[in-house]
Design an enzyme around this catalytic site. Structure first.
Site, PDB file in Angstrom:
ATOM      1  N   CYS A   2      -5.446 -12.146  -7.121  1.00 18.40           N
ATOM      2  CA  CYS A   2      -4.865 -12.677  -5.902  1.00 18.40           C
ATOM      3  C   CYS A   2      -6.008 -13.176  -5.023  1.00 18.40           C
ATOM      4  O   CYS A   2      -7.164 -12.882  -5.271  1.00 18.40           O
ATOM      5  CB  CYS A   2      -4.102 -11.596  -5.159  1.00 18.40           C
ATOM      6  SG  CYS A   2      -2.899 -10.763  -6.188  1.00 18.40           S
ATOM      7  N   ARG A  27      -6.786 -18.530  -8.940  1.00 17.22           N
ATOM      8  CA  ARG A  27      -6.838 -17.117  -9.324  1.00 17.22           C
ATOM      9  C   ARG A  27      -5.478 -16.473  -9.470  1.00 17.22           C
ATOM     10  O   ARG A  27      -5.313 -15.506 -10.199  1.00 17.22           O
ATOM     11  CB  ARG A  27      -7.569 -16.337  -8.244  1.00 17.22           C
ATOM     12  CG  ARG A  27      -9.002 -16.646  -8.251  1.00 17.22           C
ATOM     13  CD  ARG A  27      -9.631 -16.130  -7.010  1.00 17.22           C
ATOM     14  NE  ARG A  27     -11.045 -16.218  -7.183  1.00 17.22           N
ATOM     15  CZ  ARG A  27     -11.814 -15.192  -7.486  1.00 17.22           C
ATOM     16  NH1 ARG A  27     -11.317 -14.000  -7.603  1.00 17.22           N
ATOM     17  NH2 ARG A  27     -13.099 -15.360  -7.647  1.00 17.22           N
ATOM     18  N   TRP A  75      -0.572 -12.935  -7.319  1.00 13.14           N
ATOM     19  CA  TRP A  75      -0.304 -12.893  -8.759  1.00 13.14           C
ATOM     20  C   TRP A  75       0.341 -11.527  -8.970  1.00 13.14           C
ATOM     21  O   TRP A  75      -0.308 -10.497  -8.839  1.00 13.14           O
ATOM     22  CB  TRP A  75      -1.613 -13.021  -9.520  1.00 13.14           C
ATOM     23  CG  TRP A  75      -1.447 -13.104 -11.003  1.00 13.14           C
ATOM     24  CD1 TRP A  75      -1.168 -14.217 -11.744  1.00 13.14           C
ATOM     25  CD2 TRP A  75      -1.595 -12.029 -11.940  1.00 13.14           C
ATOM     26  NE1 TRP A  75      -1.125 -13.888 -13.078  1.00 13.14           N
ATOM     27  CE2 TRP A  75      -1.383 -12.570 -13.227  1.00 13.14           C
ATOM     28  CE3 TRP A  75      -1.886 -10.670 -11.832  1.00 13.14           C
ATOM     29  CZ2 TRP A  75      -1.443 -11.805 -14.379  1.00 13.14           C
ATOM     30  CZ3 TRP A  75      -1.940  -9.900 -12.982  1.00 13.14           C
ATOM     31  CH2 TRP A  75      -1.726 -10.475 -14.241  1.00 13.14           C
ATOM     32  N   ASN A 100      -5.422  -7.304  -2.145  1.00 19.79           N
ATOM     33  CA  ASN A 100      -5.695  -7.550  -3.563  1.00 19.79           C
ATOM     34  C   ASN A 100      -5.920  -6.203  -4.224  1.00 19.79           C
ATOM     35  O   ASN A 100      -6.575  -5.338  -3.622  1.00 19.79           O
ATOM     36  CB  ASN A 100      -6.982  -8.362  -3.756  1.00 19.79           C
ATOM     37  CG  ASN A 100      -6.806  -9.815  -3.391  1.00 19.79           C
ATOM     38  OD1 ASN A 100      -5.711 -10.249  -3.060  1.00 19.79           O
ATOM     39  ND2 ASN A 100      -7.903 -10.556  -3.453  1.00 19.79           N
ATOM     40  N   GLY A 101      -5.455  -6.029  -5.455  1.00 20.13           N
ATOM     41  CA  GLY A 101      -5.687  -4.761  -6.155  1.00 20.13           C
ATOM     42  C   GLY A 101      -4.389  -4.025  -6.389  1.00 20.13           C
ATOM     43  O   GLY A 101      -3.301  -4.595  -6.281  1.00 20.13           O
ATOM     44  N   GLU A 484     -11.686 -17.633 -30.391  1.00 20.82           N
ATOM     45  CA  GLU A 484     -11.737 -18.275 -29.082  1.00 20.82           C
ATOM     46  C   GLU A 484     -10.877 -19.546 -29.096  1.00 20.82           C
ATOM     47  O   GLU A 484     -10.155 -19.831 -28.133  1.00 20.82           O
ATOM     48  CB  GLU A 484     -13.204 -18.569 -28.714  1.00 20.82           C
ATOM     49  CG  GLU A 484     -13.423 -19.336 -27.440  1.00 20.82           C
ATOM     50  CD  GLU A 484     -12.832 -18.685 -26.190  1.00 20.82           C
ATOM     51  OE1 GLU A 484     -12.405 -17.529 -26.231  1.00 20.82           O
ATOM     52  OE2 GLU A 484     -12.779 -19.385 -25.160  1.00 20.82           O
ATOM     53  N   LYS A 488      -7.657 -20.223 -26.641  1.00 18.05           N
ATOM     54  CA  LYS A 488      -7.526 -21.407 -25.768  1.00 18.05           C
ATOM     55  C   LYS A 488      -6.186 -22.086 -25.996  1.00 18.05           C
ATOM     56  O   LYS A 488      -5.498 -22.452 -25.062  1.00 18.05           O
ATOM     57  CB  LYS A 488      -8.626 -22.443 -26.066  1.00 18.05           C
ATOM     58  CG  LYS A 488     -10.024 -22.205 -25.574  1.00 18.05           C
ATOM     59  CD  LYS A 488     -10.235 -22.195 -24.104  1.00 18.05           C
ATOM     60  CE  LYS A 488      -9.985 -20.862 -23.503  1.00 18.05           C
ATOM     61  NZ  LYS A 488     -11.021 -19.908 -23.389  1.00 18.05           N
ATOM     62  N   GLU A 491      -3.251 -20.011 -24.594  1.00 12.10           N
ATOM     63  CA  GLU A 491      -3.291 -19.939 -23.126  1.00 12.10           C
ATOM     64  C   GLU A 491      -2.710 -21.177 -22.456  1.00 12.10           C
ATOM     65  O   GLU A 491      -1.976 -21.072 -21.487  1.00 12.10           O
ATOM     66  CB  GLU A 491      -4.750 -19.859 -22.649  1.00 12.10           C
ATOM     67  CG  GLU A 491      -5.344 -18.499 -22.613  1.00 12.10           C
ATOM     68  CD  GLU A 491      -6.755 -18.571 -22.076  1.00 12.10           C
ATOM     69  OE1 GLU A 491      -6.998 -17.969 -21.026  1.00 12.10           O
ATOM     70  OE2 GLU A 491      -7.628 -19.221 -22.691  1.00 12.10           O
ATOM     71  N   HIS A 507      -4.867 -11.730 -47.968  1.00 12.03           N
ATOM     72  CA  HIS A 507      -4.412 -10.343 -47.812  1.00 12.03           C
ATOM     73  C   HIS A 507      -3.166 -10.259 -46.927  1.00 12.03           C
ATOM     74  O   HIS A 507      -2.848  -9.186 -46.429  1.00 12.03           O
ATOM     75  CB  HIS A 507      -5.538  -9.477 -47.252  1.00 12.03           C
ATOM     76  CG  HIS A 507      -6.724  -9.424 -48.162  1.00 12.03           C
ATOM     77  ND1 HIS A 507      -6.695  -8.784 -49.382  1.00 12.03           N
ATOM     78  CD2 HIS A 507      -7.955  -9.991 -48.068  1.00 12.03           C
ATOM     79  CE1 HIS A 507      -7.866  -8.931 -49.984  1.00 12.03           C
ATOM     80  NE2 HIS A 507      -8.647  -9.666 -49.208  1.00 12.03           N
ATOM     81  N   LYS A 606      -7.307 -16.203 -12.916  1.00 13.36           N
ATOM     82  CA  LYS A 606      -8.691 -16.457 -13.286  1.00 13.36           C
ATOM     83  C   LYS A 606      -9.528 -15.185 -13.342  1.00 13.36           C
ATOM     84  O   LYS A 606     -10.260 -14.944 -14.277  1.00 13.36           O
ATOM     85  CB  LYS A 606      -9.304 -17.453 -12.299  1.00 13.36           C
ATOM     86  CG  LYS A 606     -10.731 -17.856 -12.632  1.00 13.36           C
ATOM     87  CD  LYS A 606     -10.788 -18.665 -13.908  1.00 13.36           C
ATOM     88  CE  LYS A 606     -12.196 -18.953 -14.368  1.00 13.36           C
ATOM     89  NZ  LYS A 606     -12.206 -19.385 -15.765  1.00 13.36           N
TER      90      LYS A 606
HETATM   91  C1  F6R Z   1      -9.664 -16.905 -21.227  1.00 14.24           C
HETATM   92  C2  F6R Z   1     -10.226 -16.214 -20.079  1.00 14.24           C
HETATM   93  C3  F6R Z   1     -10.129 -14.733 -20.043  1.00 14.24           C
HETATM   94  C4  F6R Z   1     -11.421 -14.133 -19.477  1.00 14.24           C
HETATM   95  C5  F6R Z   1     -11.252 -12.618 -19.278  1.00 14.24           C
HETATM   96  C6  F6R Z   1     -12.537 -11.968 -18.802  1.00 14.24           C
HETATM   97  O1  F6R Z   1      -9.811 -18.298 -21.139  1.00 14.24           O
HETATM   98  O2  F6R Z   1     -10.743 -16.818 -19.177  1.00 14.24           O
HETATM   99  O3  F6R Z   1      -9.838 -14.197 -21.295  1.00 14.24           O
HETATM  100  O4  F6R Z   1     -12.466 -14.408 -20.359  1.00 14.24           O
HETATM  101  O5  F6R Z   1     -10.238 -12.375 -18.351  1.00 14.24           O
HETATM  102  O6  F6R Z   1     -12.964 -12.515 -17.599  1.00 14.24           O
HETATM  103  P1  F6R Z   1     -14.470 -12.399 -17.120  1.00 14.24           P
HETATM  104  O7  F6R Z   1     -15.306 -13.172 -18.074  1.00 14.24           O
HETATM  105  O8  F6R Z   1     -14.473 -12.973 -15.726  1.00 14.24           O
HETATM  106  O9  F6R Z   1     -14.811 -10.937 -17.144  1.00 14.24           O
END
Ligand code: F6R
Length: 611
Positions: A2, A27, A75, A100-101, A484, A488, A491, A507, A606
């Protein structure tokens, strides 16, 4: 996650609050709200479900003007996204809070406060804070004293901003587990959960520390630490240009950030390479002495950062000969860990505020690790401040929720770590180090070449537009690259994607393969390529459609059901960095074709500052 913004000034602050929210919107974005102590002497608010643009519209229809206010983008954690759950939350018509939290003991507090006659109008944990504070003000009439007493009863994580109509000369803040920064102006001051929100109004900041409570007036700031003692916290001047929060010529932040990779990789290398070796003190003045003692490495991270750590395990064991373990932070923090002697504890994080990663670091400090190292993109983050050693990636602010440039710069940081450990411990041949240093210097150019394939990848994306499932395959250090790539895709395009080490296909997952299941593979020209080719035959034999990003010399050719995109040649150790680029572009273009919200995909945030 948030976002919080607050302001106290001589001028109308509503537009400043809303602009701050827009900058934080990446975020968390299921609802937004603002509360202002109006020029008529009332506390009033507007809240809307959805994006900040909706709140902006509400303010255009029903303006709010005042010199003291707080605002929030939410969020959802407790309670669905709805107007009544959106912040700011009020107690009566005198007190407003944004948070936040997560408050873990909110149920017990809620019952207690209901018993005292408080009526709850939301399903959030936050609302207990504002009523608890209201209750405390009955005995502690000073807002700061009441806040100190209220937060002493909260269990969990919070970054809080509070305003009161009866004490409108101050904005209060409290931090525990969720970051807050004060922005210093001339005759006006601000508060936010991230300085990015305030760069429009100031470049001078004070970062609150764990347990701090702050009273922010127009012309002064008073801070108390966890023990309630008045403290001075350092002022920091921020220098980087504000251009980061602008998409420039690009349609989305994600595409802009993908294309920034040659530049930010270059920046991450700057000042860290000698003629033929890595400068170990890039990790801090004590790094060489500490690295010499390292016998094992434990890496902990989440999401994309975890994938970077998985690549690093291949590098650390293969190049530096150091045993390495890697685990996701949300698992590591809750299990009993047996620590090998002389183990370096490494966290990787873009934001440096990810709750699970931070908690894992805090646990690790009790467990007898040799020392801790953070590879992180935010120099002022909690993770950096709480680690013994740091390597800052220089990706610059990453706005797109899907991480791109943060990942490749993390990989660069982890390669620097591998070479440093190998060098200091004498386990890496000096010639190999010199060769890799040379290759690292060439890396930005190679990345530029991979980005030049943009249009080719855009065309390949058309193969996915109607698909619902995808497999990503890789072998060796390319397996985490496949992971990865699949993260992507899911997501931002919401297509179900899974990654497998190519050798695992037979397998089980091979049963899924048919003409409706595209299979994406990364194929550098290394000693595993022949084995990979056999795995690809297994897919073709079941009618599976292959998309292969392959080294020009790997000997994999276009054919019926096989689409090969030729990649520039690169040293195998650095291939995971290069092969990430086409997978990022692929996800991006598939998402654009599907018309999803690329920069702010549904349900995600984010910076994940809650568990
Ligand atoms: C995926 C993504 C998340 C972050 C994860 C960790 O695209 O951005 O999977 O990698 O939430 O976040 P950080 O790197 O900020 O600890």
């Amino acid at each position: 996650m948030c976002g919080i913004v607050g302001a106290i000034a001589e001028r109308n602050i509503t537009a400043i609050l809303v602009e701050g929210l827009k900058r934080l919107e990446y975020r968390g974005y299921d609802s937004a709200g603002v509360a202002v102590f109006t020029n008529d002497g009332d506390l009033d608010r507007r809240r809307r479900v959805g994006k900040v643009a909706g709140l902006d519209q509400a303010l255009a229809e029903q303006p709010l003007a005042g010199r003291l206010g707080i605002a929030h983008t939410r969020w959802a954690t407790h309670g669905a996204p709805s107007e009544h759950n959106a912040h700011p939350h009020f107690s009566g018509d005198q007190l407003a809070v944004v948070h936040n939290g997560i408050i873990e003991n909110y149920e017990a507090l809620r019952e207690q406060l209901k018993g005292l006659g408080y009526v709850f109008t939301s399903d959030t944990d936050t609302e207990v804070i504002v009523h608890l504070l209201h209750h405390k003000l009955k005995t502690d009439t000073d807002l700061a004293d009441a806040l100190k007493s209220a937060v002493a009863e909260l269990h969990g994580a919070y970054g809080l901003a509070v305003i009161s109509a009866s004490q409108p000369d101050r904005l209060l803040a409290a931090r525990s587990g969720s970051p807050l920064v004060i922005g210093l102006g001339l005759g006006e001051n601000f508060l936010a959960s991230d300085q990015l929100a305030l760069r429009q109004v100031t470049d001078r900041f004070i970062y609150l520390e764990e347990g701090d409570i702050a009273e922010i007036r127009r012309d002064s700031v008073q801070i108390w630490d966890q023990q309630g003692c008045a403290v001075q916290r350092e002022q920091v001047q921020y220098h980087e240009g504000a251009e980061a929060a602008d998409k420039g010529e690009y349609r989305h932040f994600m595409l802009k950030e993908i294309h920034e990779q040659p530049k930010v990789v270059q920046r991450t290398l700057e000042g860290r390479l000698g003629t033929d070796h890595v400068l170990v003190n890039a990790f801090g003045p004590r790094a060489a002495e500490l690295f010499a003692k390292v016998r094992n490495v434990q890496i902990v991270a989440c999401g994309t950062s975890y994938h970077a750590g998985m690549v690093a395990r291949y590098w650390l064991e293969d190049l530096a000969g150091i045993p390495c373990q890697i685990e996701v932070a949300s698992e590591f923090r809750y299990r009993k860990v047996v620590v090998q002697p002389d183990t370096l504890f490494v966290t990787i994080s873009q934001s440096g505020e990810t709750a699970d990663t931070l908690a894992a670091l805090r646990n690790a400090k009790e467990l007898g690790y040799l020392t801790s190292l953070a590879i992180c993109n935010v120099g002022t983050s909690s993770l950096v401040r709480e680690s013994d050693l740091t390597l800052l990636t220089q990706a610059g602010p990453e706005i797109g929720v899907a991480s791109t440039k943060a990942f490749t710069t993390q990989l660069v940081g982890l390669m620097l770590l591998t070479l440093s450990l190998g060098q200091v411990r004498g386990t890496l041949d000096a010639g190999v180090e010199a060769h890799l240093v040379e290759e690292l210097r060439r890396l930005p150019t190679r990345l530029g070449e991979a980005l030049a394939m943009d249009k080719t990848v855009e065309k390949v994306a058309e193969l996915f537009a109607e698909k619902h499932h995808t497999l990503f395959l890789g072998r060796g250090a390319q397996y985490p690259v496949a992971m990865e790539g699949s993260l992507k895709l899911k997501e931002i395009s919401y297509i179900h994607a899974e990654a497998y080490p190519a050798g695992e296909l037979k397998h089980g997952p091979l049963a899924l393969v048919d003409s409706d299941m595209p299979v994406v593979t990364v194929a550098p020209n290394n000693e595993l390529v022949e084995k990979l080719k056999s795995n690809l035959q297994e897919v073709r034999a079941r009618g599976g459609e292959l998309i292969v990003f392959a080294d020009r010399e790997a000997g994999i050719d276009n054919g019926v059901g096989t689409h090969v995109v030729a990649m520039p040649h690169i040293d195998d150790s650095l291939a995971p960095i290069l092969y990430t680029i086409p997978l990022q572009l692929l996800s991006y273009y598939v998402a654009v074709l599907k018309g999803t919200d690329v920069d702010q995909p549904r349900n995600l945030a984010k910076s994940v500052t809650v568990e």
